[in-house]
Design a protein around this motif. Structure first.
Motif, PDB file in Angstrom:
ATOM      1  N   MET A  20      27.679 -35.315  36.472  1.00 52.41           N
ATOM      2  CA  MET A  20      28.694 -34.281  36.544  1.00 52.41           C
ATOM      3  C   MET A  20      29.270 -34.052  35.143  1.00 52.41           C
ATOM      4  SD  MET A  20      32.123 -34.175  38.922  1.00 52.41           S
ATOM      5  CE  MET A  20      31.206 -34.016  40.434  1.00 52.41           C
ATOM      6  N   LYS A  21      29.191 -32.824  34.674  1.00 52.77           N
ATOM      7  CA  LYS A  21      29.685 -32.473  33.330  1.00 52.77           C
ATOM      8  C   LYS A  21      31.195 -32.461  33.298  1.00 52.77           C
ATOM      9  CE  LYS A  21      29.465 -29.918  29.315  1.00 52.77           C
ATOM     10  NZ  LYS A  21      30.482 -30.525  28.520  1.00 52.77           N
ATOM     11  N   LYS A  22      31.753 -33.138  32.314  1.00 51.43           N
ATOM     12  CA  LYS A  22      33.210 -33.125  32.120  1.00 51.43           C
ATOM     13  C   LYS A  22      33.531 -32.352  30.858  1.00 51.43           C
ATOM     14  CE  LYS A  22      34.268 -37.484  34.361  1.00 51.43           C
ATOM     15  NZ  LYS A  22      34.932 -38.782  34.230  1.00 51.43           N
ATOM     16  N   GLN A  23      34.659 -31.639  30.901  1.00 48.84           N
ATOM     17  CA  GLN A  23      35.159 -30.974  29.704  1.00 48.84           C
ATOM     18  C   GLN A  23      36.053 -31.951  28.962  1.00 48.84           C
ATOM     19  OE1 GLN A  23      36.969 -27.191  31.124  1.00 48.84           O
ATOM     20  NE2 GLN A  23      35.673 -26.328  29.533  1.00 48.84           N
ATOM     21  N   LYS A  24      35.865 -32.045  27.669  1.00 42.35           N
ATOM     22  CA  LYS A  24      36.718 -32.886  26.830  1.00 42.35           C
ATOM     23  C   LYS A  24      37.734 -31.983  26.141  1.00 42.35           C
ATOM     24  CE  LYS A  24      36.568 -36.362  23.177  1.00 42.35           C
ATOM     25  NZ  LYS A  24      35.667 -37.076  22.242  1.00 42.35           N
ATOM     26  N   ILE A  25      39.018 -32.338  26.281  1.00 41.98           N
ATOM     27  CA  ILE A  25      40.112 -31.516  25.769  1.00 41.98           C
ATOM     28  C   ILE A  25      40.927 -32.355  24.787  1.00 41.98           C
ATOM     29  CG2 ILE A  25      42.180 -30.215  26.403  1.00 41.98           C
ATOM     30  CD1 ILE A  25      40.809 -30.142  29.324  1.00 41.98           C
ATOM     31  N   LEU A  26      41.130 -31.830  23.596  1.00 46.71           N
ATOM     32  CA  LEU A  26      41.922 -32.501  22.565  1.00 46.71           C
ATOM     33  C   LEU A  26      43.294 -31.836  22.494  1.00 46.71           C
ATOM     34  CD1 LEU A  26      42.079 -34.559  20.227  1.00 46.71           C
ATOM     35  CD2 LEU A  26      41.140 -32.766  18.742  1.00 46.71           C
ATOM     36  N   VAL A  27      44.351 -32.652  22.561  1.00 48.89           N
ATOM     37  CA  VAL A  27      45.720 -32.134  22.534  1.00 48.89           C
ATOM     38  C   VAL A  27      46.460 -32.798  21.367  1.00 48.89           C
ATOM     39  CG1 VAL A  27      47.850 -31.805  23.843  1.00 48.89           C
ATOM     40  CG2 VAL A  27      45.653 -31.936  25.056  1.00 48.89           C
ATOM     41  N   VAL A  28      46.985 -31.975  20.452  1.00 47.79           N
ATOM     42  CA  VAL A  28      47.720 -32.467  19.286  1.00 47.79           C
ATOM     43  C   VAL A  28      49.006 -31.669  19.124  1.00 47.79           C
ATOM     44  CG1 VAL A  28      45.597 -33.185  18.101  1.00 47.79           C
ATOM     45  CG2 VAL A  28      46.567 -30.936  17.622  1.00 47.79           C
ATOM     46  N   SER A  29      49.896 -32.158  18.254  1.00 49.57           N
ATOM     47  CA  SER A  29      51.132 -31.430  17.968  1.00 49.57           C
ATOM     48  C   SER A  29      51.750 -31.956  16.686  1.00 49.57           C
ATOM     49  CB  SER A  29      52.117 -31.607  19.128  1.00 49.57           C
ATOM     50  OG  SER A  29      53.241 -30.748  18.951  1.00 49.57           O
ATOM     51  N   ASP A  30      52.693 -31.184  16.181  1.00 46.54           N
ATOM     52  CA  ASP A  30      53.573 -31.605  15.099  1.00 46.54           C
ATOM     53  C   ASP A  30      52.834 -32.206  13.908  1.00 46.54           C
ATOM     54  OD1 ASP A  30      56.498 -31.203  16.161  1.00 46.54           O
ATOM     55  OD2 ASP A  30      55.323 -31.963  17.849  1.00 46.54           O
ATOM     56  N   THR A  31      51.901 -31.405  13.364  1.00 50.00           N
ATOM     57  CA  THR A  31      51.180 -31.836  12.165  1.00 50.00           C
ATOM     58  C   THR A  31      51.970 -31.526  10.892  1.00 50.00           C
ATOM     59  OG1 THR A  31      49.901 -29.791  12.371  1.00 50.00           O
ATOM     60  CG2 THR A  31      48.866 -31.813  13.145  1.00 50.00           C
ATOM     61  N   HIS A  32      52.908 -30.625  10.951  1.00 51.84           N
ATOM     62  CA  HIS A  32      53.850 -30.343   9.856  1.00 51.84           C
ATOM     63  C   HIS A  32      53.195 -30.249   8.479  1.00 51.84           C
ATOM     64  CE1 HIS A  32      57.589 -30.433  12.153  1.00 51.84           C
ATOM     65  NE2 HIS A  32      57.055 -31.412  12.855  1.00 51.84           N
ATOM     66  N   LYS A  33      52.200 -29.367   8.381  1.00 53.29           N
ATOM     67  CA  LYS A  33      51.615 -29.031   7.085  1.00 53.29           C
ATOM     68  C   LYS A  33      50.709 -30.114   6.501  1.00 53.29           C
ATOM     69  CE  LYS A  33      54.750 -27.076   4.654  1.00 53.29           C
ATOM     70  NZ  LYS A  33      55.785 -26.702   3.712  1.00 53.29           N
ATOM     71  N   MET A  34      50.792 -31.328   7.018  1.00 51.71           N
ATOM     72  CA  MET A  34      50.007 -32.443   6.478  1.00 51.71           C
ATOM     73  C   MET A  34      48.897 -32.759   7.480  1.00 51.71           C
ATOM     74  SD  MET A  34      53.337 -34.461   5.032  1.00 51.71           S
ATOM     75  CE  MET A  34      52.569 -36.025   4.891  1.00 51.71           C
ATOM     76  N   HIS A  35      47.686 -32.327   7.157  1.00 51.81           N
ATOM     77  CA  HIS A  35      46.607 -32.340   8.134  1.00 51.81           C
ATOM     78  C   HIS A  35      45.587 -33.450   7.926  1.00 51.81           C
ATOM     79  CE1 HIS A  35      47.682 -28.484  10.100  1.00 51.81           C
ATOM     80  NE2 HIS A  35      48.363 -28.363   8.984  1.00 51.81           N
ATOM     81  N   VAL A  36      45.915 -34.467   7.165  1.00 45.63           N
ATOM     82  CA  VAL A  36      44.970 -35.560   6.922  1.00 45.63           C
ATOM     83  C   VAL A  36      44.595 -36.237   8.238  1.00 45.63           C
ATOM     84  CG1 VAL A  36      44.656 -37.811   5.811  1.00 45.63           C
ATOM     85  CG2 VAL A  36      45.749 -35.943   4.561  1.00 45.63           C
ATOM     86  N   ASN A  37      45.584 -36.622   9.029  1.00 42.13           N
ATOM     87  CA  ASN A  37      45.293 -37.283  10.308  1.00 42.13           C
ATOM     88  C   ASN A  37      44.644 -36.327  11.301  1.00 42.13           C
ATOM     89  OD1 ASN A  37      46.183 -39.787   9.504  1.00 42.13           O
ATOM     90  ND2 ASN A  37      48.234 -39.515  10.342  1.00 42.13           N
ATOM     91  N   PHE A  38      45.027 -35.066  11.253  1.00 41.84           N
ATOM     92  CA  PHE A  38      44.392 -34.069  12.117  1.00 41.84           C
ATOM     93  C   PHE A  38      42.894 -33.998  11.819  1.00 41.84           C
ATOM     94  CE2 PHE A  38      43.108 -29.592  12.838  1.00 41.84           C
ATOM     95  CZ  PHE A  38      43.235 -29.561  14.219  1.00 41.84           C
ATOM     96  N   ASP A  39      42.544 -33.947  10.545  1.00 37.53           N
ATOM     97  CA  ASP A  39      41.137 -33.893  10.160  1.00 37.53           C
ATOM     98  C   ASP A  39      40.399 -35.157  10.604  1.00 37.53           C
ATOM     99  OD1 ASP A  39      41.539 -31.398   9.018  1.00 37.53           O
ATOM    100  OD2 ASP A  39      41.845 -32.210   7.003  1.00 37.53           O
ATOM    101  N   LEU A  40      41.043 -36.320  10.488  1.00 33.76           N
ATOM    102  CA  LEU A  40      40.433 -37.573  10.946  1.00 33.76           C
ATOM    103  C   LEU A  40      40.169 -37.533  12.446  1.00 33.76           C
ATOM    104  CD1 LEU A  40      42.563 -40.237   9.008  1.00 33.76           C
ATOM    105  CD2 LEU A  40      40.144 -39.697   8.642  1.00 33.76           C
ATOM    106  N   VAL A  41      41.144 -37.044  13.209  1.00 32.45           N
ATOM    107  CA  VAL A  41      41.004 -36.968  14.658  1.00 32.45           C
ATOM    108  C   VAL A  41      39.896 -35.987  15.042  1.00 32.45           C
ATOM    109  CG1 VAL A  41      42.169 -36.217  16.786  1.00 32.45           C
ATOM    110  CG2 VAL A  41      43.336 -37.731  15.187  1.00 32.45           C
ATOM    111  N   LEU A  42      39.808 -34.859  14.357  1.00 31.00           N
ATOM    112  CA  LEU A  42      38.734 -33.904  14.646  1.00 31.00           C
ATOM    113  C   LEU A  42      37.378 -34.570  14.504  1.00 31.00           C
ATOM    114  CD1 LEU A  42      39.771 -30.533  12.944  1.00 31.00           C
ATOM    115  CD2 LEU A  42      39.868 -31.133  15.358  1.00 31.00           C
TER     116      LEU A  42
END
Length: 162
Positions: free
Chosen positions: A1-23
């Motif tokens: 059974m195929k599952k959809q994977k959903i990524l939920v983030v918030s409050d990156t406040h201009k500093m996207h280093v951790n966002f890029d790591l999570v991606l």
């Protein structure tokens, strides 16, 4: 059974280093939700994630053209996403839950508090991924949420840390 994977983030406040790591860590995923306070790079989040992306304006997103709220249908669910500051989420979730119910939503995504939460209630899933930049919960670890939704709409999820 195929599952959809959903990524939920918030409050990156201009500093996207951790966002890029999570991606990089979580790819591939099917949908991305950002619950506001991006403060720049909105276009990169919306178009650079390689999947449908939904982003709302937070209380610090002064100069962008982001919507204040998003409502979408996903499988059998209706998702309501807002940053949360207009619903007093720092004090109570009651206003936010009332609004979600009035809109017929059974999944609610918000940010603003910088504190992660994931609650599976009887009629609603309520989540805040925390902040990838300025976490405020006890352990002060940058956080996000990964959800999986199966073909019947069953949702499972967990708070993850960078």
């Amino acid at each position: 059974m195929k599952k959809q994977k959903i990524l939920v983030v918030s409050d990156t406040h201009k500093m996207h280093v951790n966002f890029d790591l999570v991606l990089e860590k979580e790819k591939p995923f099917d949908v991305l939700f950002h619950a506001g306070d991006v403060e720049g790079r909105e276009w990169e989040i919306e178009y650079g994630s390689g999947c449908p992306a939904y982003v709302v304006a937070g209380n610090n997103d002064f100069f962008g053209q982001l919507p204040p709220e998003v409502e979408i249908k996903m499988g059998p669910h209706k998702i309501f996403m807002t940053h949360g500051h207009h619903y007093f989420v720092s004090m109570t979730l009651d206003h936010l839950k009332r609004e979600a119910r009035a809109r017929g939503a059974d999944i609610v995504i918000f940010g603003h508090t910088h504190k992660p939460c994931l609650k599976f209630e009887e009629d609603m899933i309520i989540m805040n991924p925390g902040s990838l930049t300025y976490p405020r919960q006890e352990n002060r670890l940058p956080s996000y949420i990964v959800l999986e939704m199966d073909e019947e709409g069953k949702v499972e999820g967990e708070i993850r840390y960078v």
